[in-house]
Write a protein that holds these residues in place. Structure first.
Motif, PDB file in Angstrom:
ATOM      1  N   GLY A  60      13.447  -3.290  57.993  1.00 17.82           N
ATOM      2  CA  GLY A  60      14.519  -4.045  58.218  1.00 17.82           C
ATOM      3  C   GLY A  60      14.877  -4.735  56.737  1.00 17.82           C
ATOM      4  O   GLY A  60      14.013  -4.476  55.736  1.00 17.82           O
ATOM      5  N   GLY A  61      15.826  -5.443  56.564  1.00 17.23           N
ATOM      6  CA  GLY A  61      16.124  -6.367  55.468  1.00 17.23           C
ATOM      7  C   GLY A  61      16.819  -5.663  54.275  1.00 17.23           C
ATOM      8  O   GLY A  61      16.969  -5.961  53.375  1.00 17.23           O
ATOM      9  N   SER A  62      17.580  -4.727  54.488  1.00 18.87           N
ATOM     10  CA  SER A  62      18.442  -3.919  53.738  1.00 18.87           C
ATOM     11  C   SER A  62      19.755  -3.601  54.418  1.00 18.87           C
ATOM     12  O   SER A  62      19.802  -3.420  55.553  1.00 18.87           O
ATOM     13  CB  SER A  62      17.682  -2.778  53.290  1.00 18.87           C
ATOM     14  N   ALA A  63      20.738  -3.553  53.503  1.00 20.80           N
ATOM     15  CA  ALA A  63      21.925  -2.684  54.079  1.00 20.80           C
ATOM     16  C   ALA A  63      21.891  -1.424  54.663  1.00 20.80           C
ATOM     17  O   ALA A  63      22.954  -0.892  55.371  1.00 20.80           O
ATOM     18  CB  ALA A  63      23.093  -2.671  53.056  1.00 20.80           C
ATOM     19  N   MET A  64      20.831  -0.773  54.395  1.00 30.22           N
ATOM     20  CA  MET A  64      20.408   0.545  54.555  1.00 30.22           C
ATOM     21  C   MET A  64      19.850   0.598  56.157  1.00 30.22           C
ATOM     22  O   MET A  64      19.771   1.644  56.852  1.00 30.22           O
ATOM     23  CB  MET A  64      19.672   1.306  53.731  1.00 30.22           C
ATOM     24  N   SER A  65      19.223  -0.578  56.781  1.00 32.35           N
ATOM     25  CA  SER A  65      18.600  -0.504  57.783  1.00 32.35           C
ATOM     26  C   SER A  65      19.594  -0.421  59.178  1.00 32.35           C
ATOM     27  O   SER A  65      20.740  -0.902  59.147  1.00 32.35           O
ATOM     28  CB  SER A  65      17.949  -2.094  58.093  1.00 32.35           C
ATOM     29  N   GLY A  66      19.146   0.659  59.950  1.00 35.68           N
ATOM     30  CA  GLY A  66      19.973   0.842  61.003  1.00 35.68           C
ATOM     31  C   GLY A  66      20.970   1.941  60.874  1.00 35.68           C
ATOM     32  O   GLY A  66      21.756   2.198  61.794  1.00 35.68           O
ATOM     33  N   VAL A  67      21.360   2.488  59.579  1.00 43.66           N
ATOM     34  CA  VAL A  67      22.430   3.123  59.283  1.00 43.66           C
ATOM     35  C   VAL A  67      21.797   4.596  59.310  1.00 43.66           C
ATOM     36  O   VAL A  67      20.941   5.089  58.656  1.00 43.66           O
ATOM     37  CB  VAL A  67      23.016   2.877  57.895  1.00 43.66           C
ATOM     38  N   THR A  68      22.336   5.326  60.297  1.00 44.48           N
ATOM     39  CA  THR A  68      21.996   6.979  60.693  1.00 44.48           C
ATOM     40  C   THR A  68      21.923   7.902  59.544  1.00 44.48           C
ATOM     41  O   THR A  68      21.175   8.567  59.434  1.00 44.48           O
ATOM     42  CB  THR A  68      22.500   7.191  61.917  1.00 44.48           C
ATOM     43  N   THR A  69      22.812   7.377  58.632  1.00 52.36           N
ATOM     44  CA  THR A  69      23.081   8.185  57.468  1.00 52.36           C
ATOM     45  C   THR A  69      21.761   8.505  56.827  1.00 52.36           C
ATOM     46  O   THR A  69      21.312   9.321  56.116  1.00 52.36           O
ATOM     47  CB  THR A  69      24.113   7.871  56.246  1.00 52.36           C
ATOM     48  N   TRP A  70      21.022   7.308  56.447  1.00 53.19           N
ATOM     49  CA  TRP A  70      19.774   7.243  55.725  1.00 53.19           C
ATOM     50  C   TRP A  70      18.552   7.884  56.558  1.00 53.19           C
ATOM     51  O   TRP A  70      17.682   8.295  56.037  1.00 53.19           O
ATOM     52  CB  TRP A  70      19.606   5.907  55.315  1.00 53.19           C
ATOM     53  N   ALA A  71      18.750   7.791  57.906  1.00 55.33           N
ATOM     54  CA  ALA A  71      17.756   8.585  58.671  1.00 55.33           C
ATOM     55  C   ALA A  71      17.942  10.212  58.530  1.00 55.33           C
ATOM     56  O   ALA A  71      17.005  10.841  58.852  1.00 55.33           O
ATOM     57  CB  ALA A  71      18.017   8.159  60.254  1.00 55.33           C
ATOM     58  N   VAL A  72      19.095  10.616  58.279  1.00 54.76           N
ATOM     59  CA  VAL A  72      19.111  12.014  57.819  1.00 54.76           C
ATOM     60  C   VAL A  72      18.919  12.341  56.309  1.00 54.76           C
ATOM     61  O   VAL A  72      18.264  13.375  56.091  1.00 54.76           O
ATOM     62  CB  VAL A  72      20.695  12.383  58.208  1.00 54.76           C
ATOM     63  N   VAL A  73      19.427  11.593  55.397  1.00 62.78           N
ATOM     64  CA  VAL A  73      19.186  11.723  54.052  1.00 62.78           C
ATOM     65  C   VAL A  73      17.694  11.685  53.684  1.00 62.78           C
ATOM     66  O   VAL A  73      17.143  12.510  52.821  1.00 62.78           O
ATOM     67  CB  VAL A  73      19.849  10.674  53.122  1.00 62.78           C
ATOM     68  N   GLY A  74      17.029  10.650  53.994  1.00 64.00           N
ATOM     69  CA  GLY A  74      15.682  10.434  53.975  1.00 64.00           C
ATOM     70  C   GLY A  74      14.650  11.751  54.032  1.00 64.00           C
ATOM     71  O   GLY A  74      13.989  11.969  52.906  1.00 64.00           O
ATOM     72  N   PRO A  75      14.939  12.346  55.141  1.00 62.20           N
ATOM     73  CA  PRO A  75      13.966  13.611  55.309  1.00 62.20           C
ATOM     74  C   PRO A  75      14.324  14.828  54.361  1.00 62.20           C
ATOM     75  O   PRO A  75      13.623  15.530  53.879  1.00 62.20           O
ATOM     76  CB  PRO A  75      14.204  14.085  56.695  1.00 62.20           C
ATOM     77  N   VAL A  76      15.660  14.951  54.195  1.00 58.39           N
ATOM     78  CA  VAL A  76      15.967  15.791  53.068  1.00 58.39           C
ATOM     79  C   VAL A  76      15.445  15.659  51.777  1.00 58.39           C
ATOM     80  O   VAL A  76      15.171  16.383  51.008  1.00 58.39           O
ATOM     81  CB  VAL A  76      17.677  15.904  52.878  1.00 58.39           C
ATOM     82  N   VAL A  77      15.449  14.380  51.437  1.00 56.77           N
ATOM     83  CA  VAL A  77      14.698  14.013  49.936  1.00 56.77           C
ATOM     84  C   VAL A  77      13.460  14.214  50.200  1.00 56.77           C
ATOM     85  O   VAL A  77      12.831  14.606  49.097  1.00 56.77           O
ATOM     86  CB  VAL A  77      15.049  12.307  49.834  1.00 56.77           C
ATOM     87  N   VAL A  78      12.635  13.953  51.332  1.00 52.32           N
ATOM     88  CA  VAL A  78      11.171  14.279  51.307  1.00 52.32           C
ATOM     89  C   VAL A  78      11.040  15.670  51.049  1.00 52.32           C
ATOM     90  O   VAL A  78      10.098  16.142  50.521  1.00 52.32           O
ATOM     91  CB  VAL A  78      10.516  13.760  52.690  1.00 52.32           C
ATOM     92  N   VAL A  79      11.818  16.547  51.891  1.00 55.43           N
ATOM     93  CA  VAL A  79      11.568  18.222  51.623  1.00 55.43           C
ATOM     94  C   VAL A  79      11.855  18.418  50.201  1.00 55.43           C
ATOM     95  O   VAL A  79      10.959  19.173  49.551  1.00 55.43           O
ATOM     96  CB  VAL A  79      12.520  18.848  52.600  1.00 55.43           C
ATOM     97  N   VAL A  80      12.747  17.996  49.470  1.00 58.13           N
ATOM     98  CA  VAL A  80      12.999  18.361  48.079  1.00 58.13           C
ATOM     99  C   VAL A  80      11.883  17.846  47.312  1.00 58.13           C
ATOM    100  O   VAL A  80      11.389  18.501  46.345  1.00 58.13           O
ATOM    101  CB  VAL A  80      14.342  17.729  47.664  1.00 58.13           C
ATOM    102  N   ALA A  81      11.260  16.526  47.697  1.00 56.38           N
ATOM    103  CA  ALA A  81      10.274  16.126  46.794  1.00 56.38           C
ATOM    104  C   ALA A  81       8.846  16.705  46.805  1.00 56.38           C
ATOM    105  O   ALA A  81       8.386  17.016  46.001  1.00 56.38           O
ATOM    106  CB  ALA A  81      10.226  14.467  47.396  1.00 56.38           C
ATOM    107  N   LEU A  82       8.770  17.374  48.202  1.00 54.93           N
ATOM    108  CA  LEU A  82       7.633  18.093  48.445  1.00 54.93           C
ATOM    109  C   LEU A  82       7.499  19.422  47.574  1.00 54.93           C
ATOM    110  O   LEU A  82       6.778  19.837  47.105  1.00 54.93           O
ATOM    111  CB  LEU A  82       7.559  18.353  49.887  1.00 54.93           C
ATOM    112  N   VAL A  83       9.003  20.185  47.654  1.00 59.21           N
ATOM    113  CA  VAL A  83       9.002  21.159  46.647  1.00 59.21           C
ATOM    114  C   VAL A  83       9.033  21.018  45.207  1.00 59.21           C
ATOM    115  O   VAL A  83       8.075  21.792  44.613  1.00 59.21           O
ATOM    116  CB  VAL A  83      10.456  21.723  46.923  1.00 59.21           C
ATOM    117  N   ILE A  84       9.343  19.799  44.739  1.00 60.41           N
ATOM    118  CA  ILE A  84       9.059  19.342  43.517  1.00 60.41           C
ATOM    119  C   ILE A  84       7.601  19.352  43.126  1.00 60.41           C
ATOM    120  O   ILE A  84       6.775  19.677  41.948  1.00 60.41           O
ATOM    121  CB  ILE A  84       9.819  18.207  42.814  1.00 60.41           C
TER     122      ILE A  84
END
Length: 63
Positions: free
Chosen positions: A29-53
């Motif tokens: 918590g403690g952020s404007a991003m907390s509890g926003v489902t958009t970030w729950a979707v964007v986060g794993p996509v970023v992780v997959v891209v990061a693992l490829v890099i």
């Protein structure tokens, strides 16, 4: 770009993706991003891209 820098960028990006996922799920918590489902979707996509890099960086380190 040197392979170690690519690996470092990949790992930092992965950590960022994990943080975004946890914030989106409301676990961190403690952020404007907390509890926003958009970030729950964007986060794993970023992780997959990061693992490829990171994988590309490790391959360059070996060869």
């Amino acid at each position: 770009m040197k392979a170690r820098i690519i690996v470092a960028i990949g790992l930092l990006l992965a950590a960022t993706g994990v943080l975004w996922t946890l914030q989106g799920l409301g676990i961190v918590g403690g952020s404007a991003m907390s509890g926003v489902t958009t970030w729950a979707v964007v986060g794993p996509v970023v992780v997959v891209v990061a693992l490829v890099i990171t994988y590309i960086g490790f391959r360059r380190l070996r060869g």
